[in-house]
Scaffold this motif. Structure first.
Motif: not given
Length: 360
Positions: A20-36
């Motif tokens: 589930f966690l991996h599949s959520c990254s495909a479309s419904a999640m916001p996009k970020f270039p990085a994490i700080l």
């Protein structure tokens, strides 16, 4: 037969959560270039390995469930929430510590953790532990930006910083180490006053990060202090299992702090500057695990897996204090920190409830 059925059910549920966690990254999640990442041991992926402090998690049995069974400095048996969420977002699999001497240019581009185990917003919190207070983590962020400018150029570096997901997770040590256990701040403030003092420090941090170009913030509240095994031990007259209950007064302090933090995040959001601030509630998911352990496959929620589970953490959790056989049945890995299974539950909560708000 019942035990086997339960084991299969929990294993299947755990597998479903990972998918589930991996599949959520495909479309419904916001996009970020990085994490700080800024904060304490809940998000320190190994910075304390490279400073002079006894607060380290780079030894056995830490990392027992980490890929390759490596003790990376993470205060858990495996991955932390930033690792799991960053993977779900498709940024990268693990968040490296900024102080790692071999940090690559690619890792700089996609983000790092500046966090330090034992840290807090109050500089007094770190005097004895000699770790990096959250305000000082800003100095490393300044250095990060300078290095990033050299790697990608100032214009692209600015885009990375403004688009990055900035995670702030701290505050617990300010109360646990510097208010409940030490008298200095308690002589200056009542609990409500100290909460306001800490929130003032947090507000200063966010304003400085805004001034430096950050725009997207995930700000974590504090957990139920009174349910941490070490706090239960400190308040227990004896240490029999039946006597171990959460310290409600400390949980009430945590709830009051979180309610104030929610208002502060809303206030800062309404102030504009093109920013997006999201409050992350970690109190309720942890309390649900404490109150309904069977939902998550836990059999122990009041003691840690390491050693006796009553006091061991950091340098006290070592080869002389061997861990339990099955860490997935324990909410807490040591007497302070959740294990990877609990962190995955919290990560699912982040994916379900916090990250979608960056799309609104």
């Amino acid at each position: 037969m019942a035990s086997s059925s339960f084991s299969f059910s929990f294993s299947f549920s755990f597998f479903f959560l990972v998918v589930f966690l991996h599949s959520c990254s495909a479309s419904a999640m916001p996009k970020f270039p990085a994490i700080l990442v800024f904060g304490d041991s809940t998000v320190d992926t190994g910075n304390n390995n490279f400073i002079s402090t006894p607060f380290k998690g780079n030894h056995y049995p830490y990392g027992r469930e980490f890929p390759g069974q490596i003790s990376t400095g993470r205060f858990s048996d495996g991955k932390l929430v930033p690792d799991i969420v960053t993977s779900a977002l498709g940024i990268k699999e693990l968040v490296p510590p900024f102080l790692h001497p071999s940090l690559s240019d690619e890792e700089l581009r996609t983000g790092v953790s500046f966090a330090s185990a034992g840290s807090g917003f109050d500089k007094l919190t770190t005097i004895a532990s000699r770790v990096i207070p959250v305000p000082q983590q800003l100095l490393y962020f300044v250095e990060y930006i300078k290095r990033l400018n050299k790697v990608v150029g100032e214009q692209d570096a600015q885009k990375i910083v403004s688009g990055a997901l900035v995670v702030i997770s701290a505050g617990s040590n300010d109360f646990l180490l510097n208010y409940y256990d030490l008298p200095t701040r308690k002589q200056q403030f009542d609990v409500a006053g100290y909460e306001d003092f800490i929130l003032g420090k947090l507000q200063d941090l966010i304003q400085k990060l805004l001034d430096m170009g950050c725009r997207k913030f995930l700000v974590a509240g504090v957990p139920p202090f009174g349910c941490l095994p070490i706090q239960i031990t400190a308040q227990s007259i004896n240490i029999t299992d039946s006597s171990r209950v959460c310290v409600e007064e400390e949980n009430e302090d945590a709830r009051l702090y979180n309610s104030k933090l929610m208002r502060l995040v809303k206030q800062l959001q309404e102030s504009g500057q093109g920013s997006k601030l999201v409050y992350l509630n970690i109190y309720d998911p942890l309390m649900d695990m404490v109150n309904h352990p069977q939902k998550y496959g836990f059999v122990e929620t009041k003691k840690g897996c390491c050693g006796s589970g009553l006091l061991e953490s950091g340098p006290l959790c070592n080869r002389l204090t061997p861990p339990c056989a099955n860490a997935s049945q324990y909410l807490f890995w040591d007497s302070i920190h959740p294990g990877e299974v609990a962190y995955r539950v919290i990560s699912q909560f982040v994916v379900d409830n916090a990250l979608p708000r960056f799309l609104s």
